[in-house]
Scaffold this motif. Structure first.
Motif, short mmCIF file in Angstrom:
data_model
loop_
_atom_site.label_atom_id
_atom_site.label_comp_id
_atom_site.label_asym_id
_atom_site.label_seq_id
_atom_site.Cartn_x
_atom_site.Cartn_y
_atom_site.Cartn_z
N ALA A 40 0.83 -1.21 0.00
CA ALA A 40 0.00 0.00 0.00
C ALA A 40 0.87 1.26 0.00
O ALA A 40 2.06 1.22 0.30
CB ALA A 40 -0.93 0.00 1.21
N GLY A 41 0.25 2.39 -0.30
CA GLY A 41 0.99 3.64 -0.27
C GLY A 41 0.08 4.85 -0.41
O GLY A 41 -1.09 4.75 -0.81
N THR A 53 -0.96 1.61 -4.99
CA THR A 53 -1.00 0.16 -4.79
C THR A 53 0.12 -0.48 -5.61
O THR A 53 0.75 0.18 -6.43
CB THR A 53 -2.36 -0.43 -5.22
N GLY A 54 0.36 -1.76 -5.36
CA GLY A 54 1.36 -2.48 -6.13
C GLY A 54 2.79 -2.17 -5.73
O GLY A 54 3.71 -2.44 -6.49
N LEU A 342 -12.87 -7.16 4.37
CA LEU A 342 -11.52 -7.70 4.59
C LEU A 342 -10.46 -6.71 4.12
O LEU A 342 -9.51 -7.07 3.42
CB LEU A 342 -11.37 -9.05 3.89
N LYS A 343 -10.64 -5.46 4.49
CA LYS A 343 -9.72 -4.39 4.12
C LYS A 343 -9.16 -3.74 5.38
O LYS A 343 -9.73 -3.82 6.46
CB LYS A 343 -10.44 -3.31 3.29
N GLN A 344 -8.03 -3.09 5.20
CA GLN A 344 -7.45 -2.30 6.27
C GLN A 344 -7.81 -0.83 6.04
O GLN A 344 -7.65 -0.31 4.94
CB GLN A 344 -5.92 -2.47 6.32
N ASP A 367 -5.86 -3.48 0.72
CA ASP A 367 -5.91 -4.93 0.81
C ASP A 367 -5.10 -5.43 2.00
O ASP A 367 -4.06 -4.87 2.36
CB ASP A 367 -5.34 -5.57 -0.46
N THR A 368 -5.59 -6.50 2.61
CA THR A 368 -4.83 -7.20 3.63
C THR A 368 -4.04 -8.34 2.98
O THR A 368 -4.24 -8.66 1.81
CB THR A 368 -5.75 -7.75 4.72
#
Length: 485
Positions: A40-41, A53-54, A342-344, A367-368
């Motif tokens: 994440a970012g 992301t990525g 199911l996410k942070q 995403d977790t």
């Protein structure tokens, strides 16, 4: 010494002296990009953060990142790995470069720990324009037979490897055993730093000076409580430390730490406001969930100044909290939205120094990690928060330059609108003339005015040189100009 040699050496000395760095800049973009969690970012370079992301980053708790003065990533790290597969699977500690490439693989037995909340922090090496200390902190031992590596460092030289950086010193031990927490503050001389952690056996603060000569000897200061510490934070102005419900005064000249007061605040999720007036965190009350509160550090009775900023939620698993380069505070939590998807969740506290701050939960959902048996992550990058400091508007900000290029002026933090005394309306202006310059800035939190005093870097001085009968016999000669602050 011949006349020609004297002129050469004097000219060389002046060129070095004129361009010596001054004190820490009031403005920086070193925290403009964040990488954390499971790839994440956030990118703050445009003002409001944009999700990324990525990213290669893999962090459950601690991580860090450092950008150059223009907000471009230099390197980032999760600080260390883990060889205890039951919880997270085997993890390597990694230092990545700006192109997502691996600069150094710590494996599972070097550097810090994968489940240390403050597993790493970056401190520029004093006296160097291209070298940086990556300090790492191990987590508490998972197994009775495991040992605690404590505090170590990696020295990274960004002038090498085509500007992508190379680790020139790796896994150098500094202090152990240490208790997962790690922060850094500027020294009062404007050149050097203090690194602060806690001894995990005796529970004292451990303060180490960082100078051009390297890492100095540790000095210990007693704490109010005898326990381990997960997270320690320093106020952006460097006057306070907070750890495990304990607010301390910090002396930036000597590194001394003295107790100020005790505050019932989360020992994990907290941070200071950019003007260092307020201390934010989650309320420690088992009967409620997820209430964010703040204490006014300017109040006559700090304990009585507690203000609830949010109502309780039905569920909240709190992660780390971090000040951002936009002047807002961000916090990691898993709340109702995150559990369902199911996410942070990353929330925000806007205008944290204002009378009425605004809180938005679940501003971003990331995403977790499906390979992590615990799924969630609690991480946000660990910074030395002086880089986010907003000085009072009554302060005059100093800038100096030498040469025709002048200097760049920019107000603290990021704003929506700018009105300079020169008529310009940009975030930064280039000035080539000494004098006073003002800028009126505004955003959703209000309007402020900052004043810059710009001077030239010229200083009248005399260089005394000895008389040498045969000047050629001593060549070559290296002259070094030392800045004393």
């Amino acid at each position: 010494m011949s006349i020609i040699s004297s002129r050469f050496f004097t000219g060389l000395f002046w060129a070095l002296f004129c361009c010596l760095p001054g004190a820490f800049a009031q403005i920086s973009e070193h925290g403009s990009i964040w990488y954390f969690g499971y790839g994440a970012g956030l990118n703050f370079n445009a003002g409001a953060p944009v999700p990324l992301t990525g990213i290669n980053v893999d962090s459950y708790e601690g991580c860090t990142i450092y950008c150059d003065a223009d907000g471009h990533v230099l390197f980032y790290s999760n600080g260390g790995g883990d060889n205890f597969p039951a919880a997270y699977g085997l993890r390597d500690g990694i230092i990545w470069g700006r192109n997502q490439q691996v600069i150094y693989n710590m494996g599972q037995d070097k550097g810090g720990g994968y489940s240390s909340p403050q597993s790493a922090i970056v401190v520029p090496k004093p006296g160097s324009a291209a070298q940086y200390y990556l300090f790492t902190m191990d987590h508490n031992a998972n197994l009775p037979i495991a040992t605690n590596r404590g505090l170590s460092y990696f020295l990274i030289d960004m002038a090498l490897n085509g500007g992508l950086g190379t680790v020139t010193q790796a896994n150098v031990p500094v202090y152990k055993p240490a208790s997962e927490c790690l922060t850094a503050l500027p020294q009062a001389n404007g050149t050097d730093f203090w690194v602060v952690t806690v001894d995990s056996n005796q529970y004292d603060f451990v303060v180490l000076p960082v100078t051009a000569a390297g890492i100095g000897a540790p000095v210990k200061y007693p704490r109010a409580q005898n326990d381990k510490v997960s997270v320690i934070k320093a106020s952006p102005d460097g006057k306070y430390l907070f750890a495990d419900g304990e607010l301390y005064d910090f002396n930036a000249t000597t590194g001394a730490i003295t107790l100020h007061t005790l505050l019932p605040l989360s020992s994990y999720t907290f941070t200071f406001s950019p003007a260092s007036r307020y201390l934010y965190g989650f309320k420690t009350d088992a009967s409620v969930e997820g209430i964010i509160v703040r204490y006014d550090l300017q109040a006559p009775d700090i304990l009585a100044s507690m203000q609830e900023i949010t109502p309780p939620t039905s569920f909240s698993f709190n992660g780390l909290m971090q000040l951002g380069s936009d002047g807002n505070i961000y916090f990691n939590e898993q709340n109702e939205d995150g559990v369902i998807e199911l996410k942070q969740s990353i929330g925000v506290i806007r205008c944290p120094d204002a009378v009425a701050p605004e809180v938005q939960r679940s501003l971003f959902l990331f995403d977790t990690d499906p390979t992590n048996s615990l799924a969630l992550f609690t991480s946000l990058p660990n910074f030395a928060d002086y880089i986010f400091a907003i000085p009072p508007t009554s302060d005059t900000l100093n800038a100096a330059f030498c040469g025709a290029a002048g200097t760049m002026l920019s107000p603290p933090s990021q704003w929506i609108s700018y009105q300079w005394s020169t008529g310009e309306m940009t975030a930064k202006i280039q000035v080539t003339t000494a004098g006073l310059y003002t800028v009126q800035v505004s955003n959703a939190c209000g309007t402020q005015t900052y004043t810059f005093k710009v001077t030239t870097g010229f200083t009248d001085f005399r260089l005394e040189t000895p008389v040498i009968a045969d000047s050629c016999a001593i060549l070559p000669v290296t002259l070094r100009a030392r800045y004393s602050g």
